[in-house]
Design a protein around this motif. Structure first.
Motif, PDB file in Angstrom:
ATOM      1  N   THR A 583       0.838  -1.196   0.000  1.00 36.51           N
ATOM      2  CA  THR A 583       0.000   0.000   0.000  1.00 36.51           C
ATOM      3  C   THR A 583       0.872   1.246   0.000  1.00 36.51           C
ATOM      4  OG1 THR A 583      -1.706  -1.160   1.242  1.00 36.51           O
ATOM      5  CG2 THR A 583      -1.804   1.244   1.248  1.00 36.51           C
ATOM      6  N   VAL A 584       0.486   2.214  -0.813  1.00 34.69           N
ATOM      7  CA  VAL A 584       1.215   3.488  -0.884  1.00 34.69           C
ATOM      8  C   VAL A 584       0.433   4.526  -0.091  1.00 34.69           C
ATOM      9  CG1 VAL A 584       2.070   5.310  -2.396  1.00 34.69           C
ATOM     10  CG2 VAL A 584       2.196   2.926  -3.133  1.00 34.69           C
ATOM     11  N   TYR A 585       1.140   5.283   0.750  1.00 34.09           N
ATOM     12  CA  TYR A 585       0.496   6.312   1.575  1.00 34.09           C
ATOM     13  C   TYR A 585       0.789   7.684   0.993  1.00 34.09           C
ATOM     14  CZ  TYR A 585       0.713   2.311   4.752  1.00 34.09           C
ATOM     15  OH  TYR A 585       0.617   1.058   5.297  1.00 34.09           O
ATOM     16  N   LYS A 586      -0.267   8.512   0.873  1.00 34.32           N
ATOM     17  CA  LYS A 586      -0.113   9.855   0.305  1.00 34.32           C
ATOM     18  C   LYS A 586       0.393  10.866   1.331  1.00 34.32           C
ATOM     19  CE  LYS A 586      -3.871   9.043  -2.964  1.00 34.32           C
ATOM     20  NZ  LYS A 586      -5.223   9.469  -3.427  1.00 34.32           N
ATOM     21  N   GLY A 587       0.256  10.565   2.610  1.00 30.99           N
ATOM     22  CA  GLY A 587       0.682  11.490   3.645  1.00 30.99           C
ATOM     23  C   GLY A 587       0.401  10.914   5.014  1.00 30.99           C
ATOM     24  N   PHE A 588       0.621  11.724   6.028  1.00 31.17           N
ATOM     25  CA  PHE A 588       0.491  11.248   7.404  1.00 31.17           C
ATOM     26  C   PHE A 588      -0.917  10.766   7.713  1.00 31.17           C
ATOM     27  CE2 PHE A 588      -0.573  12.086  11.871  1.00 31.17           C
ATOM     28  CZ  PHE A 588       0.366  11.272  12.499  1.00 31.17           C
ATOM     29  N   PHE A 589      -1.906  11.603   7.427  1.00 30.89           N
ATOM     30  CA  PHE A 589      -3.281  11.245   7.792  1.00 30.89           C
ATOM     31  C   PHE A 589      -3.811  10.109   6.913  1.00 30.89           C
ATOM     32  CE2 PHE A 589      -2.826  15.627   9.312  1.00 30.89           C
ATOM     33  CZ  PHE A 589      -3.159  15.438  10.640  1.00 30.89           C
ATOM     34  N   ASP A 590      -3.390  10.078   5.654  1.00 24.46           N
ATOM     35  CA  ASP A 590      -3.781   8.976   4.776  1.00 24.46           C
ATOM     36  C   ASP A 590      -3.166   7.667   5.275  1.00 24.46           C
ATOM     37  OD1 ASP A 590      -4.931   7.888   2.259  1.00 24.46           O
ATOM     38  OD2 ASP A 590      -2.814   7.530   1.770  1.00 24.46           O
ATOM     39  N   GLY A 591      -1.916   7.736   5.709  1.00 24.53           N
ATOM     40  CA  GLY A 591      -1.260   6.549   6.259  1.00 24.53           C
ATOM     41  C   GLY A 591      -1.942   6.073   7.525  1.00 24.53           C
ATOM     42  N   PHE A 592      -2.313   6.997   8.392  1.00 23.89           N
ATOM     43  CA  PHE A 592      -2.991   6.653   9.635  1.00 23.89           C
ATOM     44  C   PHE A 592      -4.298   5.925   9.353  1.00 23.89           C
ATOM     45  CE2 PHE A 592      -5.909   7.761  13.133  1.00 23.89           C
ATOM     46  CZ  PHE A 592      -5.191   7.266  14.212  1.00 23.89           C
ATOM     47  N   ARG A 593      -5.072   6.461   8.385  1.00 22.05           N
ATOM     48  CA  ARG A 593      -6.381   5.880   8.052  1.00 22.05           C
ATOM     49  C   ARG A 593      -6.233   4.484   7.447  1.00 22.05           C
ATOM     50  NH1 ARG A 593      -9.035   5.726   3.424  1.00 22.05           N
ATOM     51  NH2 ARG A 593      -7.551   7.144   2.433  1.00 22.05           N
ATOM     52  N   LYS A 594      -5.293   4.315   6.512  1.00 16.06           N
ATOM     53  CA  LYS A 594      -5.142   3.036   5.821  1.00 16.06           C
ATOM     54  C   LYS A 594      -4.587   1.947   6.739  1.00 16.06           C
ATOM     55  CE  LYS A 594      -4.701   4.904   1.138  1.00 16.06           C
ATOM     56  NZ  LYS A 594      -3.802   5.160  -0.014  1.00 16.06           N
ATOM     57  N   ILE A 595      -3.679   2.309   7.632  1.00 15.09           N
ATOM     58  CA  ILE A 595      -3.144   1.311   8.563  1.00 15.09           C
ATOM     59  C   ILE A 595      -4.242   0.812   9.482  1.00 15.09           C
ATOM     60  CG2 ILE A 595      -1.577   0.971  10.526  1.00 15.09           C
ATOM     61  CD1 ILE A 595       0.387   2.843   9.146  1.00 15.09           C
ATOM     62  N   LEU A 596      -5.099   1.725   9.959  1.00 15.53           N
ATOM     63  CA  LEU A 596      -6.217   1.321  10.812  1.00 15.53           C
ATOM     64  C   LEU A 596      -7.172   0.393  10.065  1.00 15.53           C
ATOM     65  CD1 LEU A 596      -7.256   4.496  12.862  1.00 15.53           C
ATOM     66  CD2 LEU A 596      -6.286   2.369  13.721  1.00 15.53           C
ATOM     67  N   GLN A 597      -7.476   0.746   8.805  1.00  8.06           N
ATOM     68  CA  GLN A 597      -8.429  -0.044   8.029  1.00  8.06           C
ATOM     69  C   GLN A 597      -7.869  -1.421   7.685  1.00  8.06           C
ATOM     70  OE1 GLN A 597      -9.353   2.383   4.635  1.00  8.06           O
ATOM     71  NE2 GLN A 597     -10.922   3.600   5.700  1.00  8.06           N
ATOM     72  N   GLU A 598      -6.589  -1.477   7.281  1.00  7.51           N
ATOM     73  CA  GLU A 598      -6.016  -2.710   6.759  1.00  7.51           C
ATOM     74  C   GLU A 598      -5.413  -3.612   7.839  1.00  7.51           C
ATOM     75  OE1 GLU A 598      -3.213  -1.477   3.847  1.00  7.51           O
ATOM     76  OE2 GLU A 598      -4.728  -0.667   2.477  1.00  7.51           O
ATOM     77  N   GLU A 599      -4.856  -3.007   8.892  1.00 10.03           N
ATOM     78  CA  GLU A 599      -4.100  -3.805   9.858  1.00 10.03           C
ATOM     79  C   GLU A 599      -4.573  -3.653  11.302  1.00 10.03           C
ATOM     80  OE1 GLU A 599       0.279  -3.705   9.038  1.00 10.03           O
ATOM     81  OE2 GLU A 599      -0.319  -2.182   7.554  1.00 10.03           O
ATOM     82  N   GLY A 600      -5.402  -2.658  11.564  1.00  9.80           N
ATOM     83  CA  GLY A 600      -5.913  -2.476  12.911  1.00  9.80           C
ATOM     84  C   GLY A 600      -5.000  -1.626  13.794  1.00  9.80           C
ATOM     85  N   VAL A 601      -5.518  -1.324  14.988  1.00  8.03           N
ATOM     86  CA  VAL A 601      -4.791  -0.452  15.923  1.00  8.03           C
ATOM     87  C   VAL A 601      -3.453  -1.059  16.326  1.00  8.03           C
ATOM     88  CG1 VAL A 601      -4.866   0.609  18.216  1.00  8.03           C
ATOM     89  CG2 VAL A 601      -6.936   0.536  16.811  1.00  8.03           C
ATOM     90  N   LYS A 602      -3.418  -2.376  16.439  1.00 12.19           N
ATOM     91  CA  LYS A 602      -2.200  -3.046  16.900  1.00 12.19           C
ATOM     92  C   LYS A 602      -0.999  -2.719  16.022  1.00 12.19           C
ATOM     93  CE  LYS A 602      -0.556  -7.619  18.303  1.00 12.19           C
ATOM     94  NZ  LYS A 602      -0.894  -9.066  18.375  1.00 12.19           N
ATOM     95  N   ALA A 603      -1.266  -2.534  14.704  1.00  8.67           N
ATOM     96  CA  ALA A 603      -0.168  -2.247  13.778  1.00  8.67           C
ATOM     97  C   ALA A 603       0.498  -0.911  14.072  1.00  8.67           C
ATOM     98  CB  ALA A 603      -0.678  -2.276  12.338  1.00  8.67           C
ATOM     99  N   LEU A 604      -0.273   0.030  14.642  1.00  8.28           N
ATOM    100  CA  LEU A 604       0.296   1.349  14.953  1.00  8.28           C
ATOM    101  C   LEU A 604       1.331   1.277  16.081  1.00  8.28           C
ATOM    102  CD1 LEU A 604      -2.939   3.524  14.781  1.00  8.28           C
ATOM    103  CD2 LEU A 604      -1.010   3.589  13.183  1.00  8.28           C
TER     104      LEU A 604
END
Length: 698
Positions: A583-604
């Motif tokens: 997955t390619v992230y366009k920026g900080f907030f886009d990365g935050f949203r996609k990580i939550l959607q795809e991998e969950g809070v634990k990934a953060l």
């Protein structure tokens, strides 16, 4: 002789006979005493070395005393105790006798007893007590009536001769100052109206406690008369002031605790009395005593005593006998620090911060590499997870990428870049904190602490972001080579910089800000409070050891590192070179949203523990090393002394051994009888010179 005096005499005789026979109290101590004796002894007689009075004083007087409150000459009293058997010279055997006493729990009182026990009988008769005191209080011009009822209460009588045993002596000498004070007041109160003049009060206090008070307080003693209408001082006020001096250690402890509890670093009389009420079980300070403390702490200004809220620094002139007011020249010197010196000081701090940062970064770099690998692996794609945990990562990097050297891939640019990064961070934090710190209380408010840390974190991003994106690309190089064997040629930092370009070096800068600003806000604030509140830095002049600094800095890094892990994960993903299918992230907030959607809070929080393990010791080592460098290697070209709080109590740089402490305390017991105790008149000095061997009189 009273029953207890026989016991005390037996104890003293035992000490002396033990030392005389050189029954070793311990080889280590005996060697140390021999080394000290040989260092100072220069007099030779019959093939043996001896200490004269000056050399003996150098050997036993506290090295940090400075002789500004206790005159160097007064330590001669103790020399006369040690030299009785050797006619104005101290042999090594005599020195061992003297040094053996400080290991007794009541050594200070034993030393004082020995001064009065002129004939070494183990008991003091009335004439001995009277003659020694008369010799040492006569110069004050304030007489003492030895035939008073108070003396008779303490002195037993046997065979028409007064005798003092050791235990009786300790109680008598402890209470002597109070009786001396009462008689001195009565001597000056000629008309019996219960008042004396301010200058007479000053004479009494200088005589009885001149060694316990700073010159500033001694000079302002007459101002006590301004506390009440009229121009005289009552007996109640004299006793109240004496009680303060007697319990000065308690006064200091109460003031210190009250100030530490205060929100603004200031206290008034009610705060002091409240602290006393909650801390003291069986005694209290009276309102008069508290008001007198405030009177002298507020510099004796009329009408500005009890109502003032004072800082800990305000009390130092009363609490510290060696306190000196800041000189005009030193204040002017601070004001006149020019641009060149300011630049030099800043540059010196910058260099020290860089050295400390480099040491800290190198220490934990292998942990940082593991943390980066764990954060960058994606868990939403089958087969994507290369490392099950940090231990698995360590094993695979070591086995597949070249052993120990693989853990230091990218360390060189890290060390080159970490110097300005850490230097900027430390310098900006200190600069803002100093500007926001109250110069009188040394306090800084919590909002300003957070602002200082946040500013430091924001400023460092200009260096941190390029540094970390290069470091991450290099740390991932081994993994990329394994994934794409056809493109396995090693690439260095210059290749990464050329590939990214100037703007590319700041990719992920927003995420870097979201990580570094909160991190620094939490970290520097926690570090400052751990030092002050947990390790008690500055309390009674305490300076933290390297271990305490390291522990404080390490603990502060734990919550700061873990709580900012989500921003660090997003930053790592943004700055890593994405592989096909990721997955390619366009920026900080886009990365935050996609990580939550795809991998969950634990990934953060991936690599959160590794980040704690890495960041905590790194910043611990960095700040501890920086503070040690600042302390031991101050700016070498300084032309002015910078003081954070003027007039604060100086700390002792060196440790004073127990024997020197006991010698000083024994002398202080005698000085409570008269601050001039042991001062030699010109006639007495000439008599002592004549008693020396001819070879030594010159």
């Amino acid at each position: 002789m009273p029953a207890d005096s026989s016991t005390s005499q037996s104890t003293l005789s035992s000490i002396k006979s033990t030392a005389d026979a050189l029954v070793k109290p311990g080889e280590t101590e005996l060697v140390r005493w021999r080394r000290t004796f040989d260092k100072f002894a220069t007099v030779e007689k019959d093939g043996k070395k001896y200490l004269n009075e000056s050399e003996f004083i150098d050997a036993i007087a506290p090295t940090d005393e400075g002789f500004n409150r206790i005159n160097r000459e007064q330590y001669g009293v103790l020399f006369r105790v040690a030299a009785r058997r050797s006619s104005n010279l101290v042999s090594f055997e005599d020195f061992v006798v003297f040094e053996t006493q400080p290991f007794q729990p009541d050594a200070d009182y034993q030393l004082a007893f020995s001064v009065f026990d002129v004939d070494d009988s183990g008991a003091i008769d009335f004439e001995e007590f009277k003659s020694v005191l008369q010799e040492n209080i006569a110069s004050s011009g304030i007489p003492f009536n030895f035939d008073c009822d108070w003396i008779k209460l303490y002195l037993g009588k046997r065979g028409a001769k007064h005798v003092l045993g050791y235990s009786e002596f300790t109680q008598l000498i402890k209470g002597f100052q109070g009786e001396r004070l009462r008689q001195a007041f009565h001597y000056f109160d000629k008309d019996g109206d219960g008042y004396i003049n301010p200058d007479e009060f000053q004479r009494i206090i200088i005589e009885l406690a001149g060694h316990k008070l700073s010159d500033s307080v001694l000079q302002r003693l007459p101002t006590l008369t301004t506390m009440n209408p009229g121009r005289k001082i009552s007996y109640s006020e004299v006793i109240a002031f004496h009680n303060i001096i007697r319990d000065m250690d308690t006064v200091e402890a109460l003031i210190t605790r009250a100030v530490r509890k205060s929100k603004d670093g200031r206290i008034d009389v009610s705060d002091f009395l409240n602290e006393a009420a909650s801390s003291m079980r069986y005694s209290q300070f009276t309102p008069m005593e508290a008001n007198i403390i405030w009177h002298f702490a507020s510099r004796g200004e009329a009408g500005h005593g009890a109502g003032q809220r004072l800082t800990l620094n305000d009390f130092q002139s009363l609490l510290d006998a060696k306190w000196q007011p800041p000189s005009n020249s030193s204040i002017e010197g601070i004001e006149k620090i020019g641009f060149v010196e300011q630049l030099g000081r800043s540059t010196w701090s910058f260099i020290q911060g860089g050295i400390a940062g480099g040491i800290g970064a190198f220490t934990v770099y292998p942990i940082d590499l593991v943390k980066t690998r764990l954060q960058n692996q994606r868990s939403n794609v089958v087969g994507e997870v290369l490392y099950r945990n940090w231990l698995d990562c360590v094993k695979k990097v070591y086995a597949n990428e070249g052993g120990i050297r693989a853990f230091y891939r990218g360390v060189l640019p890290q060390l080159v870049g970490v110097a300005p990064e850490k230097a900027i961070k430390i310098t900006v934090n200190e600069l803002v904190r100093k500007k926001a710190t109250d110069p009188e209380t040394g306090r800084i408010s919590l909002p300003w602490e957070l602002i200082a840390g946040g500013a430091a974190g924001a400023c460092q991003v200009s260096v941190t972001n390029p540094l970390e994106i290069v470091k991450i690309r290099l740390q991932m190089a081994g993994e990329m080579a394994r994934a794409d064997p056809g493109n396995a040629a090693p690439r260095g930092a210059l290749h990464v910089i050329k590939q990214l370009g100037i703007f590319g070096l700041y990719k992920g800068a927003v995420a870097c800000l979201w990580r570094d600003v909160p991190f620094s806000m939490i970290y520097f604030t926690a570090y400052a409070h751990l030092k002050k509140d947990i390790f008690l830095e500055g309390l009674r002049g305490k300076q933290l050891s390297f271990g305490e600094l390291l522990l404080a800095a390490g603990i502060a890094g734990m919550p700061a590192a873990y709580l900012t892990t989500p921003a660090d994960v997003i930053k790592t993903r943004l700055q890593s070179q994405a592989r096909a299918g990721q997955t390619v992230y366009k920026g900080f907030f886009d990365g935050f949203r996609k990580i939550l959607q795809e991998e969950g809070v634990k990934a953060l929080y991936k690599g959160g523990i590794a980040r704690v393990i890495r960041s905590s010791p790194q910043f611990g080592v960095t700040l501890a090393v920086y503070e040690v460098l600042s302390k031991h290697f101050p700016y070498p070209l300084a032309t002015s002394e910078i003081k954070v709080v003027a007039g604060a109590r100086p700390t002792h740089a060196s440790h004073t051994d127990i024997s020197r402490i006991r010698a000083r305390n024994g002398l202080r017991i005698l000085l409570d009888c008269s601050s001039q105790f042991g001062m030699v008149s010109p006639e007495e000095a000439a008599k002592r010179v004549q008693s020396l061997p001819k070879a030594l009189r010159a």
